[in-house]
Design a protein around this motif. Structure first.
Motif, PDB file in Angstrom:
ATOM      1  N   VAL A 288      33.423  25.416  28.663  1.00  0.00           N
ATOM      2  CA  VAL A 288      32.558  26.525  28.234  1.00  0.00           C
ATOM      3  C   VAL A 288      33.116  27.162  26.967  1.00  0.00           C
ATOM      4  O   VAL A 288      32.379  27.411  25.997  1.00  0.00           O
ATOM      5  N   SER A 289      34.417  27.425  26.948  1.00  0.00           N
ATOM      6  CA  SER A 289      35.022  28.082  25.783  1.00  0.00           C
ATOM      7  C   SER A 289      34.869  27.226  24.538  1.00  0.00           C
ATOM      8  O   SER A 289      34.535  27.737  23.457  1.00  0.00           O
ATOM      9  N   ALA A 290      35.096  25.915  24.656  1.00  0.00           N
ATOM     10  CA  ALA A 290      34.948  25.038  23.496  1.00  0.00           C
ATOM     11  C   ALA A 290      33.484  24.886  23.107  1.00  0.00           C
ATOM     12  O   ALA A 290      33.151  24.773  21.919  1.00  0.00           O
ATOM     13  N   GLY A 291      32.588  24.884  24.092  1.00  0.00           N
ATOM     14  CA  GLY A 291      31.170  24.758  23.792  1.00  0.00           C
ATOM     15  C   GLY A 291      30.583  25.963  23.091  1.00  0.00           C
ATOM     16  O   GLY A 291      29.535  25.863  22.426  1.00  0.00           O
ATOM     17  N   LEU A 292      31.242  27.114  23.200  1.00  0.00           N
ATOM     18  CA  LEU A 292      30.751  28.309  22.514  1.00  0.00           C
ATOM     19  C   LEU A 292      30.885  28.206  20.993  1.00  0.00           C
ATOM     20  O   LEU A 292      30.136  28.847  20.260  1.00  0.00           O
ATOM     21  N   ILE A 293      31.846  27.402  20.515  1.00  0.00           N
ATOM     22  CA  ILE A 293      32.069  27.308  19.072  1.00  0.00           C
ATOM     23  C   ILE A 293      30.870  26.711  18.346  1.00  0.00           C
ATOM     24  O   ILE A 293      30.376  27.285  17.362  1.00  0.00           O
ATOM     25  N   PRO A 294      30.327  25.539  18.762  1.00  0.00           N
ATOM     26  CA  PRO A 294      29.110  25.055  18.096  1.00  0.00           C
ATOM     27  C   PRO A 294      27.966  26.050  18.169  1.00  0.00           C
ATOM     28  O   PRO A 294      27.195  26.188  17.201  1.00  0.00           O
ATOM     29  N   LEU A 295      27.852  26.759  19.288  1.00  0.00           N
ATOM     30  CA  LEU A 295      26.804  27.768  19.415  1.00  0.00           C
ATOM     31  C   LEU A 295      26.997  28.877  18.391  1.00  0.00           C
ATOM     32  O   LEU A 295      26.038  29.326  17.754  1.00  0.00           O
ATOM     33  N   ALA A 296      28.238  29.331  18.216  1.00  0.00           N
ATOM     34  CA  ALA A 296      28.509  30.401  17.253  1.00  0.00           C
ATOM     35  C   ALA A 296      28.142  29.984  15.836  1.00  0.00           C
ATOM     36  O   ALA A 296      27.489  30.739  15.095  1.00  0.00           O
ATOM     37  N   PHE A 297      28.529  28.779  15.443  1.00  0.00           N
ATOM     38  CA  PHE A 297      28.211  28.320  14.091  1.00  0.00           C
ATOM     39  C   PHE A 297      26.715  28.064  13.921  1.00  0.00           C
ATOM     40  O   PHE A 297      26.166  28.235  12.833  1.00  0.00           O
ATOM     41  N   ALA A 298      26.059  27.636  15.005  1.00  0.00           N
ATOM     42  CA  ALA A 298      24.609  27.419  14.933  1.00  0.00           C
ATOM     43  C   ALA A 298      23.882  28.711  14.589  1.00  0.00           C
ATOM     44  O   ALA A 298      22.866  28.698  13.868  1.00  0.00           O
ATOM     45  N   VAL A 299      24.386  29.831  15.081  1.00  0.00           N
ATOM     46  CA  VAL A 299      23.775  31.124  14.751  1.00  0.00           C
ATOM     47  C   VAL A 299      23.791  31.361  13.251  1.00  0.00           C
ATOM     48  O   VAL A 299      22.787  31.777  12.648  1.00  0.00           O
ATOM     49  N   LEU A 300      24.927  31.091  12.609  1.00  0.00           N
ATOM     50  CA  LEU A 300      25.020  31.290  11.158  1.00  0.00           C
ATOM     51  C   LEU A 300      24.140  30.306  10.411  1.00  0.00           C
ATOM     52  O   LEU A 300      23.511  30.653   9.400  1.00  0.00           O
ATOM     53  N   VAL A 301      24.084  29.059  10.889  1.00  0.00           N
ATOM     54  CA  VAL A 301      23.316  28.028  10.175  1.00  0.00           C
ATOM     55  C   VAL A 301      21.825  28.335  10.223  1.00  0.00           C
ATOM     56  O   VAL A 301      21.120  28.256   9.210  1.00  0.00           O
ATOM     57  N   PHE A 302      21.328  28.709  11.399  1.00  0.00           N
ATOM     58  CA  PHE A 302      19.887  28.868  11.560  1.00  0.00           C
ATOM     59  C   PHE A 302      19.392  30.282  11.272  1.00  0.00           C
ATOM     60  O   PHE A 302      18.225  30.473  10.910  1.00  0.00           O
ATOM     61  N   ALA A 303      20.258  31.266  11.427  1.00  0.00           N
ATOM     62  CA  ALA A 303      19.831  32.655  11.178  1.00  0.00           C
ATOM     63  C   ALA A 303      20.343  33.193   9.852  1.00  0.00           C
ATOM     64  O   ALA A 303      19.893  34.251   9.404  1.00  0.00           O
ATOM     65  N   GLY A 304      21.284  32.496   9.224  1.00  0.00           N
ATOM     66  CA  GLY A 304      21.806  32.938   7.936  1.00  0.00           C
ATOM     67  C   GLY A 304      22.940  33.940   8.079  1.00  0.00           C
ATOM     68  O   GLY A 304      23.156  34.528   9.139  1.00  0.00           O
ATOM     69  N   VAL A 305      23.664  34.116   6.965  1.00  0.00           N
ATOM     70  CA  VAL A 305      24.795  35.057   6.961  1.00  0.00           C
ATOM     71  C   VAL A 305      24.261  36.457   6.671  1.00  0.00           C
ATOM     72  O   VAL A 305      24.332  36.968   5.548  1.00  0.00           O
ATOM     73  N   GLU A 306      23.687  37.056   7.687  1.00  0.00           N
ATOM     74  CA  GLU A 306      23.159  38.418   7.652  1.00  0.00           C
ATOM     75  C   GLU A 306      23.940  39.247   8.664  1.00  0.00           C
ATOM     76  O   GLU A 306      24.624  38.693   9.540  1.00  0.00           O
ATOM     77  N   PRO A 307      23.852  40.579   8.577  1.00  0.00           N
ATOM     78  CA  PRO A 307      24.673  41.415   9.472  1.00  0.00           C
ATOM     79  C   PRO A 307      24.529  41.095  10.955  1.00  0.00           C
ATOM     80  O   PRO A 307      25.533  40.931  11.655  1.00  0.00           O
ATOM     81  N   VAL A 308      23.294  41.004  11.451  1.00  0.00           N
ATOM     82  CA  VAL A 308      23.112  40.779  12.883  1.00  0.00           C
ATOM     83  C   VAL A 308      23.584  39.384  13.304  1.00  0.00           C
ATOM     84  O   VAL A 308      24.352  39.249  14.270  1.00  0.00           O
ATOM     85  N   PRO A 309      23.156  38.320  12.631  1.00  0.00           N
ATOM     86  CA  PRO A 309      23.691  36.997  13.008  1.00  0.00           C
ATOM     87  C   PRO A 309      25.213  36.898  12.893  1.00  0.00           C
ATOM     88  O   PRO A 309      25.860  36.260  13.726  1.00  0.00           O
ATOM     89  N   ALA A 310      25.774  37.531  11.854  1.00  0.00           N
ATOM     90  CA  ALA A 310      27.229  37.505  11.703  1.00  0.00           C
ATOM     91  C   ALA A 310      27.905  38.217  12.865  1.00  0.00           C
ATOM     92  O   ALA A 310      28.965  37.786  13.352  1.00  0.00           O
ATOM     93  N   ALA A 311      27.309  39.320  13.319  1.00  0.00           N
ATOM     94  CA  ALA A 311      27.868  40.042  14.459  1.00  0.00           C
ATOM     95  C   ALA A 311      27.787  39.196  15.724  1.00  0.00           C
ATOM     96  O   ALA A 311      28.731  39.153  16.527  1.00  0.00           O
ATOM     97  N   VAL A 312      26.661  38.498  15.915  1.00  0.00           N
ATOM     98  CA  VAL A 312      26.521  37.614  17.077  1.00  0.00           C
ATOM     99  C   VAL A 312      27.546  36.494  17.006  1.00  0.00           C
ATOM    100  O   VAL A 312      28.182  36.134  18.012  1.00  0.00           O
ATOM    101  N   PHE A 313      27.722  35.936  15.808  1.00  0.00           N
ATOM    102  CA  PHE A 313      28.747  34.899  15.613  1.00  0.00           C
ATOM    103  C   PHE A 313      30.117  35.425  16.024  1.00  0.00           C
ATOM    104  O   PHE A 313      30.868  34.740  16.736  1.00  0.00           O
ATOM    105  N   ALA A 314      30.466  36.631  15.576  1.00  0.00           N
ATOM    106  CA  ALA A 314      31.786  37.195  15.869  1.00  0.00           C
ATOM    107  C   ALA A 314      31.994  37.383  17.366  1.00  0.00           C
ATOM    108  O   ALA A 314      33.083  37.125  17.893  1.00  0.00           O
ATOM    109  N   VAL A 315      30.954  37.821  18.069  1.00  0.00           N
ATOM    110  CA  VAL A 315      31.071  38.043  19.511  1.00  0.00           C
ATOM    111  C   VAL A 315      31.274  36.715  20.246  1.00  0.00           C
ATOM    112  O   VAL A 315      32.140  36.586  21.125  1.00  0.00           O
ATOM    113  N   ILE A 316      30.476  35.699  19.875  1.00  0.00           N
ATOM    114  CA  ILE A 316      30.607  34.399  20.543  1.00  0.00           C
ATOM    115  C   ILE A 316      31.948  33.759  20.197  1.00  0.00           C
ATOM    116  O   ILE A 316      32.646  33.216  21.064  1.00  0.00           O
TER     117      ILE A 316
END
Length: 406
Positions: A288-316
């Motif tokens: 689970v912990s390792a699987g969260l990393i692709p999910l975190a980067f997917a947020v940046l790729v598909f949502a862009g480097v904006e405040p909310v997606p970046a915050a979601v990335f940081a949490v994941i």
């Protein structure tokens, strides 16, 4: 106070002090030291990388020492080494001395941080150490939260030399006594309730410990690969993440605010693991912990480097790091058992720390050549390799190890 509670509380104090002075403080002190001597920032951080390299090289020997002498004596000796190194840092007057001090501090890291602490708990509580390891990471998760403001205040008030003198005094007066007050091996068995001991035995199934040599070696190599990739990812990004987000268009103030979410996310993930995943096999938590990393980067790729997606990335991303820290202690214990646990942790820590030492330079070089997106991509690849290695372990043990304790 029960020996288990005393051990976790004392080690929690020493981990906050150890990570605060040996690991996190360098972010604030290295630039000041480099400025004092006219060095580049890379040179200042190079000492820290040297320390990680020395820690990696020394870790197997430290693990063997804990196996023979127990964590209490080895970690206390590590406190003395750390005191000497921190005090010596306050009087360095050139690059050669600076690097020599970091080599000494690297030895202290190998004797006082998470790996020897996990090994100590493993020696004290055997297979029942899992909940103690999780509890320890909960306490130590506040190291950066506490150390950065204190370090900044010290540097601004008494300078970086005075700050390191204060670190040395705190290590001598707090960490050393705490290590000496740890329970002695052989004194804690009555403190482990039978129900908990039975649960711990289920987490460490006999079939796993009796694997044939070829399978055990493959599992060990895959585990070392996974932990090394994690070290590359998290140590490398700790040096470059905020700068990369700013370079990709995030305002500096927002990037800093996003960065502050990582620490609480780490602690939050550890609370969830302690509350809801105690009966889940550590290999399941690791996946689970390792699987969260692709999910975190997917947020940046598909949502862009904006405040909310970046915050979601940081949490994941922070949640993944929080779980990985627990897994570093619990997964080797579950896969290989308590016999030889300290020695095993030392062997696994060696490649992870060496790779971690190279990570800031490697990711920095990729960013210089291809931009921040290329550096983040390299970190993403490391995360995927970590997950793949853990999946390989799951395939090897699919008939020997259940993910859920029954």
């Amino acid at each position: 106070m029960k020996p288990s509670v005393r051990a976790v509380a004392l080690l929690g104090l020493t981990q906050i002090l150890g990570y605060g002075t040996l690991f996190y403080a360098v972010v604030l002190t290295a630039p000041r030291i480099a400025e004092t001597f006219g060095w580049s920032k890379a040179t200042g951080l190079g000492g820290f990388s040297l320390g990680l390299l020395v820690a990696g090289l020394a870790s197997p020997r430290v693990g063997a020492m804990i196996e023979v002498h127990g964590g209490r004596k080895v970690m206390a000796a590590g406190s003395l080494v750390a005191t000497l190194g921190l005090a010596a840092m306050s009087v360095v007057n050139g690059l050669a001395g600076y690097l020599a001090v970091w080599a000494l501090l690297g030895l202290a890291m190998s004797m006082t941080l998470y790996d020897p602490a996990f090994a100590t708990l493993g020696r004290l509580f055997g297979a029942a150490a899992r909940t103690r390891i999780t509890a320890l990471t909960l306490i130590a998760g506040f190291a950066s939260t506490l150390s950065w403001p204190v370090t900044l205040w010290l540097v601004e008030t008494v300078g970086w030399r005075g700050a390191y003198l204060a670190f040395a005094a705190a290590t001598l007066l707090l960490a050393l006594p705490a290590h000496l007050l740890l329970p002695r091996e052989g004194s804690v068995q009555p403190d482990i309730p039978p129900a908990e001991a039975g649960q711990a035995s289920a987490i460490d199934p006999p079939a796993t410990g009796s694997l044939e040599a070829g399978i055990r070696r493959k599992v060990f190599l895959l585990l070392a690969l996974s932990f090394s990739c994690n070290a590359f990812l998290f140590i490398g990004l700790s040096a470059h993440l905020l700068a990369a987000l700013i370079a990709l268009g995030l305002p500096a103030v927002t990037a800093v605010a996003v960065g502050t979410l990582i620490g609480p996310a780490q602690v939050g993930a550890r609370v969830i693991e302690l509350a809801f995943a105690r009966k889940t096999h550590p290999l399941g938590v690791a996946l689970v912990s390792a699987g969260l990393i692709p999910l975190a980067f997917a947020v940046l790729v598909f949502a862009g480097v904006e405040p909310v997606p970046a915050a979601v990335f940081a949490v994941i991303y922070g949640g993944s790091n929080g779980l990985v820290t627990i897994v570093r202690g619990t997964l080797p214990l579950a896969l290989f058992g308590a016999d030889g646990y300290a020695r095993l942790l030392g062997r696994i820590a060696r490649p992870a720390l060496i790779v971690g030492a190279a990570a800031p330079f490697a990711i920095g070089a990729v960013i210089d050549a291809g931009g921040p997106a290329a550096g983040l991509t390299l970190a993403f690849v490391a995360g995927c390799l970590s997950f793949s290695a853990l999946a390989g372990i799951a395939v090897l043990l699919r008939q020997r190890c259940s993910f859920v304790v029954r």
